[in-house]
Design an enzyme around this catalytic site. Structure first.
Site, mmCIF file in Angstrom:
data_model
loop_
_atom_site.group_PDB
_atom_site.id
_atom_site.type_symbol
_atom_site.label_atom_id
_atom_site.label_comp_id
_atom_site.label_asym_id
_atom_site.label_seq_id
_atom_site.Cartn_x
_atom_site.Cartn_y
_atom_site.Cartn_z
ATOM 1 N N ASP A 47 0.865 -1.178 0.000
ATOM 2 C CA ASP A 47 0.000 0.000 0.000
ATOM 3 C C ASP A 47 0.901 1.227 0.000
ATOM 4 O O ASP A 47 1.609 1.480 0.977
ATOM 5 C CB ASP A 47 -0.899 -0.015 1.242
ATOM 6 C CG ASP A 47 -1.764 1.235 1.319
ATOM 7 O OD1 ASP A 47 -2.620 1.412 0.446
ATOM 8 O OD2 ASP A 47 -1.569 2.039 2.259
ATOM 9 N N GLU A 68 -1.469 -1.221 -5.894
ATOM 10 C CA GLU A 68 -2.651 -0.565 -6.433
ATOM 11 C C GLU A 68 -2.405 -0.035 -7.829
ATOM 12 O O GLU A 68 -1.337 0.489 -8.126
ATOM 13 C CB GLU A 68 -3.041 0.610 -5.533
ATOM 14 C CG GLU A 68 -3.543 0.197 -4.180
ATOM 15 C CD GLU A 68 -3.493 1.363 -3.218
ATOM 16 O OE1 GLU A 68 -4.562 1.887 -2.881
ATOM 17 O OE2 GLU A 68 -2.381 1.745 -2.820
ATOM 18 N N CYS A 98 -12.685 -4.419 5.645
ATOM 19 C CA CYS A 98 -11.958 -5.176 6.666
ATOM 20 C C CYS A 98 -11.287 -6.380 6.012
ATOM 21 O O CYS A 98 -11.945 -7.168 5.337
ATOM 22 C CB CYS A 98 -12.910 -5.645 7.766
ATOM 23 S SG CYS A 98 -12.118 -6.738 8.963
ATOM 24 N N CYS A 152 -12.893 -9.798 7.675
ATOM 25 C CA CYS A 152 -14.261 -10.279 7.447
ATOM 26 C C CYS A 152 -14.926 -9.690 6.218
ATOM 27 O O CYS A 152 -16.011 -10.128 5.823
ATOM 28 C CB CYS A 152 -15.120 -10.016 8.689
ATOM 29 S SG CYS A 152 -15.511 -8.270 8.905
ATOM 30 N N ASP A 161 -2.903 1.184 6.981
ATOM 31 C CA ASP A 161 -2.207 0.857 5.744
ATOM 32 C C ASP A 161 -1.931 -0.637 5.620
ATOM 33 O O ASP A 161 -1.924 -1.192 4.521
ATOM 34 C CB ASP A 161 -0.900 1.645 5.643
ATOM 35 C CG ASP A 161 -1.150 3.149 5.590
ATOM 36 O OD1 ASP A 161 -2.225 3.550 5.101
ATOM 37 O OD2 ASP A 161 -0.288 3.917 6.057
HETATM 38 ZN ZN LIG Z 1 -13.915 -7.310 10.240
#
Ligand SMILES: [Zn+2]
Length: 268
Positions: free
Chosen positions: A51, A135, A187, A190, A214
């Site tokens: 990143d 990226e 996230c 999850c 980051d």
């Molecule tokens: Zn999460």
């Protein structure tokens, strides 16, 4: 002839193109040589996501950070000094020409420092990983945003990416540019979207995942790249089959003052 590569080593018919380049510090002669530059490396069984940022040059998916060099900022004072000298000299005068040349050399020095830094880092990252994800930033668009422009130019992301791709091809490593959308918001544990502003430095999710902002983004970048590979499976071929990797540019300096930077640079 002076240079880091021994030109006499290559048969004459492998020299495909010769280019003369004028820089503030002298004339350079580039020889484009058709030669296999591939380096065989053992797999490291490691993958990495990067990143890029303003604060750090990059943060990787293991949480390691690479500090930002500030060549440009440091050099800026010197540039301004030389710029002033140019504007004080009479137009058309020899002294003005000399001052312009001095300024040009300063620019050259700074751009070479940045290029070398980007190259050194990129080689290192490519050598230690089988797959490198980053990226797909439209850096030119970012630079239009004037506030950030200096830092972004400064950090030399663009050069860094070019060198990543260059060494990736040369050493048979996989490089993937992923869509950067939401990489900092999602996230990495999850998949939930955790909104945060630029000033929020830590990612805290309801699932219990807590990471540096980051680092979270870098993991998302890596995951996205791995997802891409799984889906299409073709782009690895693209990476290795496209283009002409058998040729590289070997720079040899004729009239030289600074011989440190030409080595194998396709971007003289
Ligand atoms: Zn999460």
């Amino acid at each position: 002839m002076i240079g880091t590569w021994d030109l006499a080593f290559y048969p004459e018919d492998t020299i495909k193109r010769v280019r003369l380049v004028r820089r503030a510090d002298g004339y350079y002669c580039q020889f484009c040589i058709s030669v296999d530059v591939k380096e065989e490396l053992h797999p490291t069984h490691k993958t990495i996501g990067l990143d890029v940022g303003l604060k750090e040059f990059y943060t990787d998916s293991m949480g390691q950070t690479e500090p930002n060099p500030r060549f440009y900022r440091q050099g800026e004072k010197r540039l301004k000094f030389h710029q002033r000298r140019v504007s004080r000299k009479k137009k058309g005068s020899t002294n003005r020409k000399k001052a312009i040349n001095k300024l040009g050399r300063k620019h050259l020095k700074i751009s070479r420092q940045r290029e070398e830094h980007a190259k050194r880092l990129a080689r290192c990252v490519i050598q230690s990983n089988d797959l490198v994800a980053y990226e797909d930033l439209r850096i030119k668009n970012l630079v239009k945003n004037h506030c950030l422009a200096k830092s972004i130019n400064d950090a030399g992301w663009y050069q860094f990416r070019r060198w990543l791709e260059y060494f990736g091809k040369k050493m048979g490593r996989v490089t993937v540019a992923v869509n950067p959308a939401y990489t900092s918001q999602i996230c990495s544990n999850c998949g939930a979207v955790v909104k945060k502003s630029l000033s929020t430095r830590t990612h805290v999710c309801a699932c219990g995942c807590q990471l540096d902002r980051d680092e979270n983004a870098a993991i998302n970048i890596l995951n996205r790249a791995l997802g891409t590979v799984g889906h299409t499976g073709t782009w690895i071929l693209d990476q290795n089959a496209s283009g002409d990797f058998s040729s590289t540019v070997v720079g040899v300096i004729l009239h030289q003052q600074d011989e440190s930077l030409i080595e194998e640079s396709p971007y003289l």
